[in-house]
Enzyme design. Structure first.
Site, PDB file in Angstrom:
ATOM      1  N   HIS A  60      -0.475   4.069  10.085  1.00  0.00           N
ATOM      2  CA  HIS A  60       0.494   4.259   8.997  1.00  0.00           C
ATOM      3  C   HIS A  60      -0.130   3.861   7.655  1.00  0.00           C
ATOM      4  O   HIS A  60      -0.340   2.680   7.392  1.00  0.00           O
ATOM      5  CB  HIS A  60       1.736   3.402   9.276  1.00  0.00           C
ATOM      6  CG  HIS A  60       2.863   3.601   8.324  1.00  0.00           C
ATOM      7  ND1 HIS A  60       4.154   3.879   8.742  1.00  0.00           N
ATOM      8  CD2 HIS A  60       2.938   3.553   6.970  1.00  0.00           C
ATOM      9  CE1 HIS A  60       4.945   3.991   7.700  1.00  0.00           C
ATOM     10  NE2 HIS A  60       4.226   3.784   6.596  1.00  0.00           N
ATOM     11  N   HIS A  62      -0.374   5.313   3.281  1.00  0.00           N
ATOM     12  CA  HIS A  62       0.017   6.291   2.250  1.00  0.00           C
ATOM     13  C   HIS A  62      -1.214   6.555   1.389  1.00  0.00           C
ATOM     14  O   HIS A  62      -1.466   5.845   0.413  1.00  0.00           O
ATOM     15  CB  HIS A  62       1.155   5.738   1.389  1.00  0.00           C
ATOM     16  CG  HIS A  62       2.427   5.529   2.148  1.00  0.00           C
ATOM     17  ND1 HIS A  62       3.526   6.354   2.010  1.00  0.00           N
ATOM     18  CD2 HIS A  62       2.763   4.599   3.087  1.00  0.00           C
ATOM     19  CE1 HIS A  62       4.497   5.930   2.825  1.00  0.00           C
ATOM     20  NE2 HIS A  62       4.049   4.864   3.480  1.00  0.00           N
ATOM     21  N   GLN A 155       9.976  10.452   0.220  1.00  0.00           N
ATOM     22  CA  GLN A 155      10.072   9.089  -0.321  1.00  0.00           C
ATOM     23  C   GLN A 155      11.434   8.796  -0.956  1.00  0.00           C
ATOM     24  O   GLN A 155      11.963   7.693  -0.850  1.00  0.00           O
ATOM     25  CB  GLN A 155       8.965   8.880  -1.365  1.00  0.00           C
ATOM     26  CG  GLN A 155       9.034   7.565  -2.139  1.00  0.00           C
ATOM     27  CD  GLN A 155       8.584   6.367  -1.334  1.00  0.00           C
ATOM     28  OE1 GLN A 155       7.397   6.166  -1.115  1.00  0.00           O
ATOM     29  NE2 GLN A 155       9.538   5.564  -0.868  1.00  0.00           N
ATOM     30  N   HIS A 213      10.290   6.298   8.455  1.00  0.00           N
ATOM     31  CA  HIS A 213      10.418   4.969   7.853  1.00  0.00           C
ATOM     32  C   HIS A 213      11.846   4.521   8.144  1.00  0.00           C
ATOM     33  O   HIS A 213      12.796   5.062   7.571  1.00  0.00           O
ATOM     34  CB  HIS A 213      10.211   5.035   6.336  1.00  0.00           C
ATOM     35  CG  HIS A 213       8.798   5.095   5.898  1.00  0.00           C
ATOM     36  ND1 HIS A 213       7.970   6.144   6.197  1.00  0.00           N
ATOM     37  CD2 HIS A 213       8.055   4.215   5.160  1.00  0.00           C
ATOM     38  CE1 HIS A 213       6.774   5.922   5.666  1.00  0.00           C
ATOM     39  NE2 HIS A 213       6.797   4.765   5.032  1.00  0.00           N
ATOM     40  N   GLU A 216      13.602  -0.237   6.737  1.00  0.00           N
ATOM     41  CA  GLU A 216      12.604  -1.094   6.075  1.00  0.00           C
ATOM     42  C   GLU A 216      13.313  -1.929   5.011  1.00  0.00           C
ATOM     43  O   GLU A 216      13.145  -1.734   3.812  1.00  0.00           O
ATOM     44  CB  GLU A 216      11.487  -0.249   5.449  1.00  0.00           C
ATOM     45  CG  GLU A 216      10.337  -1.108   4.914  1.00  0.00           C
ATOM     46  CD  GLU A 216       9.308  -0.325   4.129  1.00  0.00           C
ATOM     47  OE1 GLU A 216       9.461   0.896   3.970  1.00  0.00           O
ATOM     48  OE2 GLU A 216       8.356  -0.964   3.626  1.00  0.00           O
ATOM     49  N   ASP A 312      -0.017   0.547   5.825  1.00  0.00           N
ATOM     50  CA  ASP A 312       1.002   1.034   4.907  1.00  0.00           C
ATOM     51  C   ASP A 312       0.358   1.270   3.538  1.00  0.00           C
ATOM     52  O   ASP A 312       0.360   2.380   3.033  1.00  0.00           O
ATOM     53  CB  ASP A 312       2.184   0.061   4.804  1.00  0.00           C
ATOM     54  CG  ASP A 312       3.475   0.743   4.390  1.00  0.00           C
ATOM     55  OD1 ASP A 312       3.489   1.984   4.331  1.00  0.00           O
ATOM     56  OD2 ASP A 312       4.476   0.030   4.150  1.00  0.00           O
ATOM     57  N   TRP A 318       2.687  -1.120  -4.228  1.00  0.00           N
ATOM     58  CA  TRP A 318       3.486  -2.020  -3.392  1.00  0.00           C
ATOM     59  C   TRP A 318       2.679  -3.238  -2.945  1.00  0.00           C
ATOM     60  O   TRP A 318       3.227  -4.252  -2.579  1.00  0.00           O
ATOM     61  CB  TRP A 318       4.013  -1.274  -2.163  1.00  0.00           C
ATOM     62  CG  TRP A 318       5.028  -0.234  -2.494  1.00  0.00           C
ATOM     63  CD1 TRP A 318       6.378  -0.420  -2.594  1.00  0.00           C
ATOM     64  CD2 TRP A 318       4.802   1.146  -2.795  1.00  0.00           C
ATOM     65  NE1 TRP A 318       6.999   0.758  -2.932  1.00  0.00           N
ATOM     66  CE2 TRP A 318       6.055   1.729  -3.062  1.00  0.00           C
ATOM     67  CE3 TRP A 318       3.658   1.957  -2.870  1.00  0.00           C
ATOM     68  CZ2 TRP A 318       6.206   3.079  -3.393  1.00  0.00           C
ATOM     69  CZ3 TRP A 318       3.810   3.301  -3.197  1.00  0.00           C
ATOM     70  CH2 TRP A 318       5.062   3.839  -3.449  1.00  0.00           C
TER      71      TRP A 318
HETATM   72 FE   FE2 Z   1       5.170   3.437   4.651  1.00  0.00          FE
END
Ligand code: FE2
Length: 416
Positions: A60, A62, A155, A213, A216, A312, A318
């Site tokens: 996983h 991005h 997203q 997702h 979360e 991630d 993030w």
């Molecule tokens: Fe993610």
């Protein structure tokens, strides 16, 4: 007797770490594994009893947002939602070249540290589908040395904007391998439930995998995992379905969690935890004690579920840290999930190797077995525990039968 292209001598592989074996490789495939292979190799490497593992698996990431930390500004609150907001600004200036250049740089970073199978999410909440198109081009550009799966990931939610439903379907038509979702970030609970149903409908229509997702958030009322479970039971899609994050599972009361665990037993779905990100993004509204924000990795593993791990984020809006090393991810999982038992540490290694391969549905091409593609890594370690304890250097990376990268082992010279 003709020569193999490559022979690795004196390797230790999982299954029988006690005995050293030779590995004969030819035309991209593992042709022989035996204590002493008679046939010579055009190239021979003495592994000196080190641990040879199947490649690491990134379940996983991005790649469309990787390496964007600070652009256009730093995420000062450190929250998921400020990250989404800044990404909304950053993605206004996305170009195909921008995406491709950062994605390939990140993949090289990962491959050079032993990762040869990657599942990336591509944001499809943007009308030109730049991120998706860029990552599909990257998938093609890197296919000779790394396997990339692309998830069509909305997203901003499927129902937050009138165009998003058709954009995600368009992404599947363009060739996304997997369909994603974000039900806990839809505008209402009802929209979230509807989005999960829509994802299953599209996955069946286009014969794609699912990776959502899911929940979360620390909110114990985020309960879309039960909706995924229900859809998985009704469709029988089993291991084709993955629930990523499921952070709220760590906040559910036990009465509900145990009931849910029983329903999940009927699904055979996969779980992905992202410990580096879960520990930093979640628990932000807590004072003390602060929750860890990670799903019930240990309990899911104990119950026989397939659990794998992902970054991630690598150096993005993030999460401003990260070098793309999957050993860091497993190391963090051991801590946050309290997987300190000897078998539990080994399980965390499985979560970045064979369990990841299961999540990605690539098991037929994965593993150090005669007849499989020759994808393997040589570690400066003797076994998975030693690898994780020292976060060992990956000494050689062999992809499709050829040496993709090598790293000399530097040893500290004690001069005192
Ligand atoms: Fe993610």
């Amino acid at each position: 007797m003709s020569e193999y292209e490559l022979v690795l001598r004196r390797a230790r592989v999982l299954g029988n770490l006690e005995q050293e074996v030779d590995i004969g490789i030819d035309e991209g495939y593992i042709r022989a594994i035996a204590p002493e292979i008679e046939r010579s190799g055009k190239q021979e490497i003495d592994i000196e009893g080190k641990f040879v593992s199947p490649p690491l698996v990134e379940s996983h990431i991005h790649l469309d947002s990787a390496l964007t930390a600070g652009e256009p500004r730093w995420n000062e609150s450190g929250t998921l939602f400020e990250g989404i907001q800044i990404w909304g600004e950053r993605k206004q200036s996305l170009t195909l070249e921008d995406i491709k250049q950062r994605a390939i740089k990140t993949l090289k970073l990962q491959a050079s540290q032993g990762t040869l199978f990657v599942r990336t999410h591509a944001d499809v909440s943007e009308k030109n589908l730049i991120a998706l198109k860029g990552l599909l081009e990257v998938r093609e550009a890197v296919k000779d040395w790394i396997t990339l799966q692309v998830v069509a990931f909305p997203q901003d939610g499927i129902y937050s904007h009138p165009d998003n439903d058709s954009l995600i379907e368009e992404a599947l038509k363009l060739g996304a391998d997997v369909i994603g979702g974000i039900p806990h970030y839809e505008l209402t609970r009802e929209d979230g439930v509807k989005s999960v149903h829509r994802i299953f409908e599209l996955a069946e229509k286009y014969t794609r995998l699912i990776d959502i997702h899911c929940d979360e958030i620390d909110d114990e009322q985020a309960r879309f995992l039960e909706v995924i479970a229900a859809c998985a039971i009704r469709t029988g899609m089993k291991e084709k379905v993955t629930a990523s994050h499921t952070s709220a599972f760590g906040s559910y009361n036990n009465a509900y969690a145990y009931k849910l665990m029983g329903f999940l037993q009927r699904t055979q779905i996969n779980f992905i935890a992202n410990p580096l990100i879960n520990i930093t993004l979640q628990g932000r509204t807590d004072t003390y004690p602060k929750r860890r924000g990670v799903t019930r990795v240990k309990e899911l593993w104990q119950q026989g579920f397939n659990v794998s791990l992902g970054h991630d984020c690598v150096c993005d809006l993030w999460y401003g840290l990260g070098t793309g090393n999957m050993l860091d991810v497993a190391y963090m999982a051991i801590h946050i999930c309290q997987m300190m038992g000897r078998k539990e540490i080994d399980a965390c290694y499985d979560m970045i190797t064979q369990y990841g391969a299961k999540t990605l549905n690539i098991e037929p091409e994965y593993g150090i077995i005669e007849g499989k593609p020759a994808n393997l890594i040589v570690l400066d370690a003797i076994d998975p525990y030693d690898t994780l304890r020292r976060r060992a250097t990956v000494h050689r990376i062999i992809s499709r039968g050829r040496i993709l990268a090598s790293n000399s082992i530097s040893e500290l010279q004690w001069l005192g």
